[in-house]
Design an enzyme around this catalytic site. Structure first.
Site, short mmCIF file in Angstrom:
data_model
loop_
_atom_site.label_atom_id
_atom_site.label_comp_id
_atom_site.label_asym_id
_atom_site.label_seq_id
_atom_site.Cartn_x
_atom_site.Cartn_y
_atom_site.Cartn_z
N GLU A 39 -2.25 0.28 -8.70
CA GLU A 39 -3.77 0.06 -8.79
C GLU A 39 -4.33 1.35 -8.23
OE1 GLU A 39 -5.98 -3.26 -5.89
OE2 GLU A 39 -3.75 -4.22 -6.52
N LYS A 67 0.57 -1.20 0.04
CA LYS A 67 0.24 -0.39 -0.10
C LYS A 67 1.00 1.18 -0.25
CE LYS A 67 -4.22 -2.38 0.35
NZ LYS A 67 -5.26 -1.70 -0.91
N GLU A 89 -11.53 -2.87 -8.14
CA GLU A 89 -12.82 -3.29 -7.39
C GLU A 89 -13.85 -2.68 -7.02
OE1 GLU A 89 -10.36 -1.80 -3.42
OE2 GLU A 89 -9.01 -2.83 -5.31
N ASP A 138 -14.06 -8.15 -9.24
CA ASP A 138 -14.47 -8.43 -7.38
C ASP A 138 -16.14 -9.17 -7.48
OD1 ASP A 138 -14.24 -6.36 -4.43
OD2 ASP A 138 -15.96 -7.29 -4.89
N HIS A 145 -9.57 -9.04 -7.14
CA HIS A 145 -9.40 -7.80 -6.12
C HIS A 145 -9.74 -8.97 -4.95
CE1 HIS A 145 -11.16 -6.04 -2.98
NE2 HIS A 145 -9.79 -5.44 -2.70
N ASP A 186 -0.16 0.09 -4.67
CA ASP A 186 -1.92 0.04 -4.80
C ASP A 186 -1.87 1.51 -3.52
OD1 ASP A 186 -4.21 0.08 -4.53
OD2 ASP A 186 -4.82 -1.47 -3.55
#
Length: 463
Positions: free
Chosen positions: A299, A245, A328, A351, A378, A273
């Site tokens: 992402e 992240k 997602e 998703d 995801h 992400d």
């Protein structure tokens, strides 16, 4: 035996994952920080928004149970982050009149029409159409219907789909609004061509499983000590694909990404992400600075609705060998269609609960195959891994027949609450064996975590 649906219940089930920073990312939570800053410093909260991160997701579901007159039950849910789950519950309840009284046989004999019934109610359609809370509710209901169907056939959902005649699969998909990209005839042709070698691929999945990557090591709220320990443990368990992240602070991102790259080595795969944190130009600049750690993708670099923004980012990052992944929070098949048309993503992230359940995800899988864009779902949260594994198995066995640059996200949280939890071996999803869509939770877990009357929440609120 007829499986007529005689009742549909839905409950608000929440897990206090925010207590340990699970799921923390770079998206700002204004409410949380306004409260904290006003209480402690009495300074204007907007001064701090650029440096603070989203640290309070409570993984939650709107949990649906379908009761039938035969006694067979279907279980389904849609995923949320805590507050607002009660809104999704209300939306599910609003759909009940379109479901109760229908038999499973009636639904699956013309599944496309049933899908349209749920998404085209003359008044509720105004709340979407086919997006937002009403689509999350639709996904929860349809997930339960697919679970019921798989249980009636005594098969795991992926096997139900794999064994299904291609014409039957196509009949489950609503092609409205996407025929300029994918027609029924084209979809059928893709599925028929993929019949060759299907049994060998199924055997491969049963023996080896589907490749996974982990997000569990590098949530933004974790300390360096946690990162190091979790990466060390993951490497020992055979993981070679890691997601980090990013997005709160560039220098901190550089340090953390270098740390993880050093730990996992040059031959392991690294993804980053940003969870929608940046504007377009900022995303290009920020990710370019992180190019030294060689991420496979960035992402959700910007607003999940900004298709042309993603296209600009994709074009700018292509010379660096960095792709864009998103999906997602794509509302529906139409958004995926446009992302693909605009070359705005290089990795499609379906998703299992965001769009209209299996029906709509089938359309996305087929469109992605036509555009030759790999699907890397995801997952995580609560139950998303359990569900999406079925879809990705079907994609490989019956659609794409390709594992190049394909992997499914895995997060090691809350699986213990499910009767048929995911099984990971050697960093691969092993094909589920139990009948159904792996949606059923232990009733004890549901009762304990039901909001706000469950025991966990009564204890949490006292504190």
């Amino acid at each position: 035996m007829s499986h007529r649906i005689i009742n549909m219940t839905v409950r608000d089930v929440r897990f206090p994952t925010s207590l340990e920073q699970h799921g923390s990312d770079a998206m700002v939570s204004l409410y949380r920080f306004t409260r904290r800053i006003n209480k402690r410093t009495r300074l204007r909260p907007l001064l701090f928004l650029s440096t603070l991160q989203h640290t309070d997701p409570d993984y939650s579901v709107a949990y649906v149970v379908l009761d039938t007159e035969s006694g067979l039950k279907g279980f389904g849910f849609t995923f949320t982050l805590g507050k607002g789950t009660e809104i999704v519950v209300s939306a599910v309840q609003a759909l009940a009149g379109l479901v109760v009284g229908k038999s499973l046989e009636e639904i699956v004999s013309n599944f496309r029409e049933f899908y349209r019934l749920l998404t085209s109610d003359g008044q509720m359609r105004w709340l979407g159409p086919e997006k937002g809370v009403i689509q999350l509710a639709t996904a929860a209901v349809l997930n339960a219907v697919w679970d019921l169907w798989a249980r009636a056939e005594d098969k795991p959902l992926w096997k139900l789909l794999v064994d299904m005649d291609p014409k039957k699969i196509v009949s489950c998909i609503d092609f409205r609004y996407i025929t300029d990209v994918l027609t029924e005839e084209e979809a059928l042709d893709i599925l028929v061509k993929a019949q060759e070698g299907k049994q060998q691929r199924e055997n491969q999945m049963l023996n080896e499983g589907y490749p996974a990557y982990t997000t569990s090591c590098a949530w933004l709220g974790y300390t360096d000590q946690q990162l190091k320990q979790l990466c060390t443990d993951a490497l020992k368990s055979g993981w070679t694909k890691f997601k980090v992240k990013v997005g709160a602070d560039l220098q901190d991102d550089m340090r953390r990404c270098r740390l993880i790259r050093q730990m996992i080595g040059p031959n392991s795969t690294l993804m980053i992400d940003a969870n929608q944190r940046w504007d377009v130009d900022e995303a290009i600049s920020w990710v370019s600075a992180l190019a030294e750690v060689k991420p496979l993708w960035i992402e959700e670099p910007t607003s999940p609705d900004d298709i042309l923004g993603h296209a600009a980012i994709s074009k700018a990052l292509a010379p660096l060998g960095i792709g864009v992944a998103t999906g997602e929070q794509c509302h529906n098949r139409v958004m995926f269609k446009q992302f693909l048309q605009a070359s705005a993503l290089q990795f499609v992230q379906i998703d299992s609960c965001r769009v209209g359940s299996v029906n709509e995800n089938l359309a996305v899988l087929l469109m992605a195959h036509k555009f030759r864009v790999p699907v890397c779902p995801h997952a995580g949260g609560v139950g998303l891994c359990e569900l999406v594994q079925h879809l990705i198995l079907f994609d490989y066995i019956c659609v794409s027949a390709d594992l190049n640059n394909r992997m499914c996200e895995y997060v090691d949280h809350l699986h213990e609450h499910f009767r048929s939890p995911v099984v990971i071996k050697n960093a691969h999803y092993m094909a589920p064996k139990d009948a159904g869509y792996s949606c059923e939770m232990f009733e004890s877990s549901v009762e304990t975590h039901q909001y706000p009357e469950g025991g966990v929440w009564k204890l949490h609120m006292k504190k």
